[in-house]
Design a protein around this motif. Sequence first.
Motif, PDB file in Angstrom:
ATOM      1  N   ARG A   1     -13.446  -2.152  -2.565  1.00 47.75           N
ATOM      2  CA  ARG A   1     -13.623  -1.170  -3.651  1.00 47.75           C
ATOM      3  C   ARG A   1     -12.377  -1.005  -4.508  1.00 47.75           C
ATOM      4  O   ARG A   1     -12.448  -0.835  -5.714  1.00 47.75           O
ATOM      5  N   TYR A   2     -11.203  -1.016  -3.856  1.00 50.92           N
ATOM      6  CA  TYR A   2      -9.980  -0.611  -4.529  1.00 50.92           C
ATOM      7  C   TYR A   2      -8.919  -1.696  -4.383  1.00 50.92           C
ATOM      8  O   TYR A   2      -8.675  -2.194  -3.285  1.00 50.92           O
ATOM      9  N   GLN A   3      -8.277  -2.019  -5.503  1.00 57.20           N
ATOM     10  CA  GLN A   3      -7.235  -3.047  -5.486  1.00 57.20           C
ATOM     11  C   GLN A   3      -5.824  -2.447  -5.539  1.00 57.20           C
ATOM     12  O   GLN A   3      -4.858  -3.088  -5.158  1.00 57.20           O
ATOM     13  N   VAL A   4      -5.721  -1.234  -6.026  1.00 61.10           N
ATOM     14  CA  VAL A   4      -4.446  -0.508  -6.052  1.00 61.10           C
ATOM     15  C   VAL A   4      -4.689   0.844  -5.390  1.00 61.10           C
ATOM     16  O   VAL A   4      -5.614   1.571  -5.775  1.00 61.10           O
ATOM     17  N   ILE A   5      -3.880   1.187  -4.391  1.00 63.31           N
ATOM     18  CA  ILE A   5      -4.028   2.461  -3.683  1.00 63.31           C
ATOM     19  C   ILE A   5      -2.698   3.193  -3.729  1.00 63.31           C
ATOM     20  O   ILE A   5      -1.670   2.661  -3.327  1.00 63.31           O
ATOM     21  N   ALA A   6      -2.729   4.422  -4.257  1.00 64.82           N
ATOM     22  CA  ALA A   6      -1.518   5.250  -4.347  1.00 64.82           C
ATOM     23  C   ALA A   6      -1.814   6.607  -3.726  1.00 64.82           C
ATOM     24  O   ALA A   6      -2.806   7.250  -4.078  1.00 64.82           O
ATOM     25  N   GLY A   7      -0.947   7.039  -2.796  1.00 62.58           N
ATOM     26  CA  GLY A   7      -1.197   8.300  -2.121  1.00 62.58           C
ATOM     27  C   GLY A   7       0.067   9.088  -1.861  1.00 62.58           C
ATOM     28  O   GLY A   7       1.157   8.524  -1.754  1.00 62.58           O
ATOM     29  N   THR A   8      -0.100  10.392  -1.776  1.00 65.17           N
ATOM     30  CA  THR A   8       0.990  11.298  -1.440  1.00 65.17           C
ATOM     31  C   THR A   8       0.564  12.165  -0.264  1.00 65.17           C
ATOM     32  O   THR A   8      -0.572  12.632  -0.213  1.00 65.17           O
ATOM     33  N   SER A   9       1.483  12.390   0.681  1.00 65.60           N
ATOM     34  CA  SER A   9       1.252  13.288   1.803  1.00 65.60           C
ATOM     35  C   SER A   9       0.038  12.823   2.603  1.00 65.60           C
ATOM     36  O   SER A   9      -0.023  11.675   3.019  1.00 65.60           O
ATOM     37  N   VAL A  10      -0.937  13.688   2.820  1.00 59.62           N
ATOM     38  CA  VAL A  10      -2.119  13.257   3.571  1.00 59.62           C
ATOM     39  C   VAL A  10      -2.856  12.147   2.817  1.00 59.62           C
ATOM     40  O   VAL A  10      -3.526  11.305   3.422  1.00 59.62           O
ATOM     41  N   GLY A  11      -2.706  12.125   1.501  1.00 59.52           N
ATOM     42  CA  GLY A  11      -3.278  11.032   0.721  1.00 59.52           C
ATOM     43  C   GLY A  11      -2.650   9.695   1.062  1.00 59.52           C
ATOM     44  O   GLY A  11      -3.300   8.656   0.987  1.00 59.52           O
ATOM     45  N   ALA A  12      -1.367   9.725   1.458  1.00 59.20           N
ATOM     46  CA  ALA A  12      -0.709   8.492   1.902  1.00 59.20           C
ATOM     47  C   ALA A  12      -1.275   8.030   3.235  1.00 59.20           C
ATOM     48  O   ALA A  12      -1.411   6.826   3.480  1.00 59.20           O
ATOM     49  N   ILE A  13      -1.611   8.970   4.109  1.00 59.01           N
ATOM     50  CA  ILE A  13      -2.202   8.612   5.400  1.00 59.01           C
ATOM     51  C   ILE A  13      -3.583   8.004   5.196  1.00 59.01           C
ATOM     52  O   ILE A  13      -3.894   6.924   5.727  1.00 59.01           O
ATOM     53  N   ASN A  14      -4.427   8.677   4.421  1.00 59.52           N
ATOM     54  CA  ASN A  14      -5.746   8.116   4.131  1.00 59.52           C
ATOM     55  C   ASN A  14      -5.620   6.787   3.399  1.00 59.52           C
ATOM     56  O   ASN A  14      -6.378   5.850   3.655  1.00 59.52           O
ATOM     57  N   GLY A  15      -4.652   6.715   2.481  1.00 62.62           N
ATOM     58  CA  GLY A  15      -4.452   5.474   1.734  1.00 62.62           C
ATOM     59  C   GLY A  15      -4.034   4.320   2.619  1.00 62.62           C
ATOM     60  O   GLY A  15      -4.453   3.183   2.417  1.00 62.62           O
ATOM     61  N   ALA A  16      -3.187   4.601   3.626  1.00 59.32           N
ATOM     62  CA  ALA A  16      -2.757   3.550   4.545  1.00 59.32           C
ATOM     63  C   ALA A  16      -3.953   2.988   5.314  1.00 59.32           C
ATOM     64  O   ALA A  16      -4.047   1.777   5.549  1.00 59.32           O
ATOM     65  N   TRP A  17      -4.863   3.861   5.734  1.00 58.51           N
ATOM     66  CA  TRP A  17      -6.077   3.393   6.413  1.00 58.51           C
ATOM     67  C   TRP A  17      -6.866   2.459   5.495  1.00 58.51           C
ATOM     68  O   TRP A  17      -7.301   1.377   5.909  1.00 58.51           O
ATOM     69  N   LEU A  18      -7.073   2.871   4.256  1.00 57.59           N
ATOM     70  CA  LEU A  18      -7.847   2.054   3.318  1.00 57.59           C
ATOM     71  C   LEU A  18      -7.151   0.728   3.048  1.00 57.59           C
ATOM     72  O   LEU A  18      -7.809  -0.319   2.961  1.00 57.59           O
ATOM     73  N   ALA A  19      -5.824   0.756   2.906  1.00 61.32           N
ATOM     74  CA  ALA A  19      -5.076  -0.475   2.668  1.00 61.32           C
ATOM     75  C   ALA A  19      -5.176  -1.420   3.856  1.00 61.32           C
ATOM     76  O   ALA A  19      -5.278  -2.643   3.688  1.00 61.32           O
ATOM     77  N   ALA A  20      -5.163  -0.870   5.065  1.00 57.16           N
ATOM     78  CA  ALA A  20      -5.257  -1.692   6.273  1.00 57.16           C
ATOM     79  C   ALA A  20      -6.654  -2.253   6.473  1.00 57.16           C
ATOM     80  O   ALA A  20      -6.847  -3.164   7.292  1.00 57.16           O
ATOM     81  N   ASN A  21      -7.626  -1.725   5.723  1.00 54.35           N
ATOM     82  CA  ASN A  21      -9.006  -2.208   5.837  1.00 54.35           C
ATOM     83  C   ASN A  21      -9.523  -2.761   4.509  1.00 54.35           C
ATOM     84  O   ASN A  21     -10.739  -2.798   4.274  1.00 54.35           O
ATOM     85  N   ALA A  22      -8.608  -3.216   3.662  1.00 54.80           N
ATOM     86  CA  ALA A  22      -9.000  -3.777   2.370  1.00 54.80           C
ATOM     87  C   ALA A  22      -9.697  -5.126   2.508  1.00 54.80           C
ATOM     88  O   ALA A  22     -10.246  -5.646   1.541  1.00 54.80           O
TER      89      ALA A  22
END
Length: 408
Positions: free
Chosen positions: A37-58
């Motif tokens: 779904r996403y090619q660029v993921i940017a997150g802050t705080s808890v958004g960084a945690i959720n973003g890391a999960w999405l990046a690890a499952n890209a």
Amino acid sequence: MKNVGLVLSGGGARGAYEVGVLQGVNEALGATHPSARYQVIAGTSVGAINGAWLAANAHVPDHRVDSLVTLWSSLRLEQHLRVDLRGLVGWSSPLRFLRTRARRRDEDGPQETFGRSVLNPRALEDLVAAGIDWAQLHDNVNERRLRAFIVAALHVGSGATTLFTELAPGAEFKPMRHPRRVARHTRIDVEHVLASAAIPALFPARRIGRSFFADGGLRFNTPIAPAIRAGADKLVIITLRHDPVTPPDIDALGASNDEYPNIVFLLGKVFNALLLDPVTYDLQVLERFNRVMEVIDDTLTPEERVRVDAVLEKERGMTYRKLPTLIFEPTQNIGVLAGEHLRRHAGTWNLGRFYEWLLSRAADVESTWEADLASYLLFDGAWAKTLIELGRADALAKRDQIRAFFAA
């Protein structure tokens, strides 16, 4: 194919709402969208945690969001929200707050935690360290399944926002001219993400290299610009702020003239001011730029546009361009929901006197701002499920917009 950027805001336990939105987006798209779904993921705080999960499952089209839902739903308040009395004692010296090494961990988890904090971070640290496949995250970037993963954190010494960026081969992050924002290209690991989520006082600042870092949401809670500079052509933005249609009753929000506001009330205001209030401004700026670019595109000749772009490139590192956006925000007041949740579950937790006092204050029907504070700290599966379902419903209400956005 256009690069879709995903921007995830910070907000503590409210981050479960983001997961619900992502689940709803997946439902709306179904099997009709076979690639990630996403090619660029940017997150802050808890958004960084959720973003890391999405990046690890890209490497999986749906980024395994259902498994992330399961992870959030498994949180237990007794385990993931614990006061560290030693941390409170450690505040006797400001230098000790930053320089005292709290402990050294085993090789499988974060190696060092520095500073002092009210909450014991170990359970959440373990969850982030073990729950995310960091080797797969790096492989997804190296193999260009993901163009960029970006995490915002606050450099404690200078007060500058540091944007840790992990870029795929050939990907570019346009340089910034902002004096308070610094990009650092690196392999992002658990410490970078924990630093981004280290809300001052509640969680300990993290040391990366020779510097200390804390929650990126204090200065940069919605990292829209970094996603654009990393090559996003359109943006999905998930915020955690509910903006009422009508102006609030100011008298109802504050304490009476005869009563000084308590510390829980004040902390609720501080959290909202730091983590949520800037989001509205950021989205307004993005909308204004899109309108301005429409006029520029309709007015300037190609030659004139080249001249304007050259000036912008020199002054800010990149040109302006219109970006299609898909924005999600809670349709219900999360603070109000937190108060209702606390009243339903009062007495079911065994958390000790401090939390009994805190949560009893927040459960009071008149305690709007106290419930706001609690909504950031309720790292509990039942509360997460409430927010996940809200996010899912809010996303599915935009089913047609989601399909049109990803099809374009």
